[in-house]
Design a protein around this motif. Structure first.
Motif, PDB file in Angstrom:
ATOM      1  N   SER A  28       0.815  -1.221   0.000  1.00 37.93           N
ATOM      2  CA  SER A  28       0.000   0.000   0.000  1.00 37.93           C
ATOM      3  C   SER A  28       0.844   1.265   0.000  1.00 37.93           C
ATOM      4  N   GLY A  29       2.067   1.184   0.518  1.00 39.71           N
ATOM      5  CA  GLY A  29       2.932   2.351   0.525  1.00 39.71           C
ATOM      6  C   GLY A  29       4.018   2.335  -0.529  1.00 39.71           C
ATOM      7  N   THR A  30       4.116   1.242  -1.285  1.00 47.69           N
ATOM      8  CA  THR A  30       5.210   1.104  -2.251  1.00 47.69           C
ATOM      9  C   THR A  30       4.751   0.939  -3.694  1.00 47.69           C
ATOM     10  N   VAL A  31       3.553   0.459  -3.910  1.00 49.79           N
ATOM     11  CA  VAL A  31       3.050   0.230  -5.267  1.00 49.79           C
ATOM     12  C   VAL A  31       1.788   1.063  -5.472  1.00 49.79           C
ATOM     13  N   ASP A  32       1.858   2.035  -6.364  1.00 42.87           N
ATOM     14  CA  ASP A  32       0.686   2.840  -6.698  1.00 42.87           C
ATOM     15  C   ASP A  32      -0.203   2.030  -7.643  1.00 42.87           C
ATOM     16  N   LYS A  33      -1.362   1.636  -7.155  1.00 43.08           N
ATOM     17  CA  LYS A  33      -2.264   0.799  -7.948  1.00 43.08           C
ATOM     18  C   LYS A  33      -3.301   1.619  -8.714  1.00 43.08           C
ATOM     19  N   THR A  34      -3.227   2.942  -8.607  1.00 45.85           N
ATOM     20  CA  THR A  34      -4.195   3.805  -9.251  1.00 45.85           C
ATOM     21  C   THR A  34      -4.288   3.533 -10.749  1.00 45.85           C
ATOM     22  N   MET A  35      -5.473   3.208 -11.215  1.00 45.14           N
ATOM     23  CA  MET A  35      -5.789   2.969 -12.620  1.00 45.14           C
ATOM     24  C   MET A  35      -5.136   1.720 -13.202  1.00 45.14           C
ATOM     25  N   LYS A  36      -4.549   0.870 -12.361  1.00 49.24           N
ATOM     26  CA  LYS A  36      -4.240  -0.483 -12.815  1.00 49.24           C
ATOM     27  C   LYS A  36      -5.583  -1.209 -12.872  1.00 49.24           C
ATOM     28  N   VAL A  37      -5.896  -1.848 -13.963  1.00 48.15           N
ATOM     29  CA  VAL A  37      -7.201  -2.485 -14.071  1.00 48.15           C
ATOM     30  C   VAL A  37      -7.183  -3.831 -13.348  1.00 48.15           C
ATOM     31  N   GLY A  38      -8.338  -4.230 -12.835  1.00 51.52           N
ATOM     32  CA  GLY A  38      -8.441  -5.490 -12.105  1.00 51.52           C
ATOM     33  C   GLY A  38      -9.644  -6.296 -12.564  1.00 51.52           C
ATOM     34  N   ALA A  39      -9.504  -7.608 -12.545  1.00 48.04           N
ATOM     35  CA  ALA A  39     -10.612  -8.491 -12.903  1.00 48.04           C
ATOM     36  C   ALA A  39     -10.583  -9.727 -12.029  1.00 48.04           C
ATOM     37  N   THR A  97     -20.961 -15.826  -7.206  1.00 45.14           N
ATOM     38  CA  THR A  97     -21.070 -14.365  -7.167  1.00 45.14           C
ATOM     39  C   THR A  97     -20.546 -13.777  -5.861  1.00 45.14           C
ATOM     40  N   SER A  98     -20.674 -14.511  -4.751  1.00 40.70           N
ATOM     41  CA  SER A  98     -20.120 -13.998  -3.492  1.00 40.70           C
ATOM     42  C   SER A  98     -18.599 -14.048  -3.511  1.00 40.70           C
ATOM     43  N   ALA A  99     -18.024 -15.080  -4.115  1.00 42.25           N
ATOM     44  CA  ALA A  99     -16.566 -15.137  -4.270  1.00 42.25           C
ATOM     45  C   ALA A  99     -16.087 -14.028  -5.211  1.00 42.25           C
ATOM     46  N   PHE A 100     -16.847 -13.790  -6.255  1.00 48.27           N
ATOM     47  CA  PHE A 100     -16.576 -12.710  -7.209  1.00 48.27           C
ATOM     48  C   PHE A 100     -16.529 -11.361  -6.490  1.00 48.27           C
ATOM     49  N   ASP A 101     -17.505 -11.128  -5.623  1.00 46.79           N
ATOM     50  CA  ASP A 101     -17.546  -9.874  -4.854  1.00 46.79           C
ATOM     51  C   ASP A 101     -16.338  -9.740  -3.933  1.00 46.79           C
ATOM     52  N   GLU A 102     -15.942 -10.852  -3.305  1.00 49.41           N
ATOM     53  CA  GLU A 102     -14.784 -10.816  -2.391  1.00 49.41           C
ATOM     54  C   GLU A 102     -13.550 -10.267  -3.094  1.00 49.41           C
ATOM     55  N   ILE A 103     -13.289 -10.767  -4.278  1.00 50.55           N
ATOM     56  CA  ILE A 103     -12.083 -10.358  -5.000  1.00 50.55           C
ATOM     57  C   ILE A 103     -12.182  -8.904  -5.450  1.00 50.55           C
ATOM     58  N   ASN A 104     -13.348  -8.508  -5.943  1.00 44.62           N
ATOM     59  CA  ASN A 104     -13.495  -7.150  -6.471  1.00 44.62           C
ATOM     60  C   ASN A 104     -13.274  -6.076  -5.416  1.00 44.62           C
ATOM     61  N   LYS A 105     -13.489  -6.407  -4.165  1.00 40.85           N
ATOM     62  CA  LYS A 105     -13.293  -5.413  -3.103  1.00 40.85           C
ATOM     63  C   LYS A 105     -11.822  -5.004  -2.954  1.00 40.85           C
ATOM     64  N   TYR A 106     -10.903  -5.876  -3.312  1.00 40.14           N
ATOM     65  CA  TYR A 106      -9.486  -5.490  -3.279  1.00 40.14           C
ATOM     66  C   TYR A 106      -9.214  -4.375  -4.291  1.00 40.14           C
ATOM     67  N   PHE A 107      -9.907  -4.410  -5.414  1.00 38.83           N
ATOM     68  CA  PHE A 107      -9.691  -3.404  -6.446  1.00 38.83           C
ATOM     69  C   PHE A 107     -10.314  -2.055  -6.067  1.00 38.83           C
ATOM     70  N   THR A 108     -11.533  -2.106  -5.551  1.00 40.36           N
ATOM     71  CA  THR A 108     -12.258  -0.853  -5.334  1.00 40.36           C
ATOM     72  C   THR A 108     -11.665  -0.004  -4.217  1.00 40.36           C
ATOM     73  N   ILE A 109     -10.861  -0.598  -3.338  1.00 37.10           N
ATOM     74  CA  ILE A 109     -10.225   0.179  -2.274  1.00 37.10           C
ATOM     75  C   ILE A 109      -8.915   0.815  -2.757  1.00 37.10           C
ATOM     76  N   CYS A 110      -8.491   0.489  -3.971  1.00 37.72           N
ATOM     77  CA  CYS A 110      -7.183   0.938  -4.472  1.00 37.72           C
ATOM     78  C   CYS A 110      -7.290   1.793  -5.735  1.00 37.72           C
ATOM     79  N   ALA A 111      -8.463   2.340  -6.026  1.00 36.09           N
ATOM     80  CA  ALA A 111      -8.658   3.165  -7.233  1.00 36.09           C
ATOM     81  C   ALA A 111      -8.323   2.390  -8.498  1.00 36.09           C
ATOM     82  N   MET A 112      -8.677   1.108  -8.507  1.00 37.21           N
ATOM     83  CA  MET A 112      -8.437   0.252  -9.662  1.00 37.21           C
ATOM     84  C   MET A 112      -9.752   0.011 -10.402  1.00 37.21           C
TER      85      MET A 112
END
Length: 209
Positions: free
Chosen positions: A105-116, A127-142
């Motif tokens: 979080s302090g060393t890699v800028d994830k802003t606008m890196k796309v995630g899937a 779909t619940s597993a799908f949601d779990e993974i997507n939350k990692y992206f939405t907290i990082c401006a991905m």
């Protein structure tokens, strides 16, 4: 331009792998480089909240997480695949993601890196597993890459997935959409740079005295 693919399944030639291979082939056909990391068959422990990474820029447990950090840094996007266990992701996948995203979080800028997220299940819980993974992206401006259905395949074996024609079609469309977004974002970065991310406020509800 490069996409990092993380396979959370312990079965290296299973359903999740088959889905990811379909996306990978499409990405390569659209001019992107792909690197795969298989983590589901590795011994990966969870985060212990020690904050060693805050001071040293890497996780206290020197394993595959620290090896993956520079790969994440150089990638334009990341795909995370997981089988569905009890309507959730594989435990190794979640432990890996907790530590990878927190320790960088302090060393890699994830802003606008796309995630899937890509998930595989025999029947339900995807779909619940799908949601779990997507939350990692939405907290990082991905930005999250979508397809023409949720990014999932169905089957008990890789051979079953071959018969999930809609699932494979979804993976192909995901690969095309990801390639398009990566190229569009890269063009925008060259023209105007990344959008500013304000992180000056941090809610703690702590009061003095």
């Amino acid at each position: 331009m490069k996409i990092l693919v993380i396979n959370g399944s312990p079965h290296l030639k299973g359903c999740t792998d088959r889905a990811l291979r379909e996306v990978e082939q499409t990405l390569v056909a659209n001019g992107l480089e792909v690197e795969r990391i298989n983590i589901g068959n590795k011994d990966i422990r969870g985060c212990i909240g020690c904050n060693f990474c805050r001071e040293h820029g890497r996780c206290v447990f020197n394993d595959l997480v620290n090896e993956a950090a520079p790969k994440l840094a150089e990638a334009n996007g990341v795909i995370i695949g997981s089988p569905v266990y009890y309507a959730g992701c594989n435990g190794q996948a979640l432990s890996f993601l907790d530590r990878l995203f927190y320790s960088t979080s302090g060393t890699v800028d994830k802003t606008m890196k796309v995630g899937a997220a890509v998930v595989s299940s025999r029947r339900a819980g995807s779909t619940s597993a799908f949601d779990e993974i997507n939350k990692y992206f939405t907290i990082c401006a991905m930005p999250i890459v979508s397809s023409t259905y949720w990014n999932e395949v169905h089957g008990f074996t890789a051979e079953d997935v071959e018969n999930d024609l809609e699932g494979l079609q979804t993976m192909q469309n995901l690969g095309r959409n990801m390639a398009f977004l990566v190229k569009a974002i890269e063009a925008a970065k060259k023209e105007s740079g990344l959008p500013q991310q304000d992180r000056s406020s941090f809610t703690s509800f702590h009061t003095e005295g």
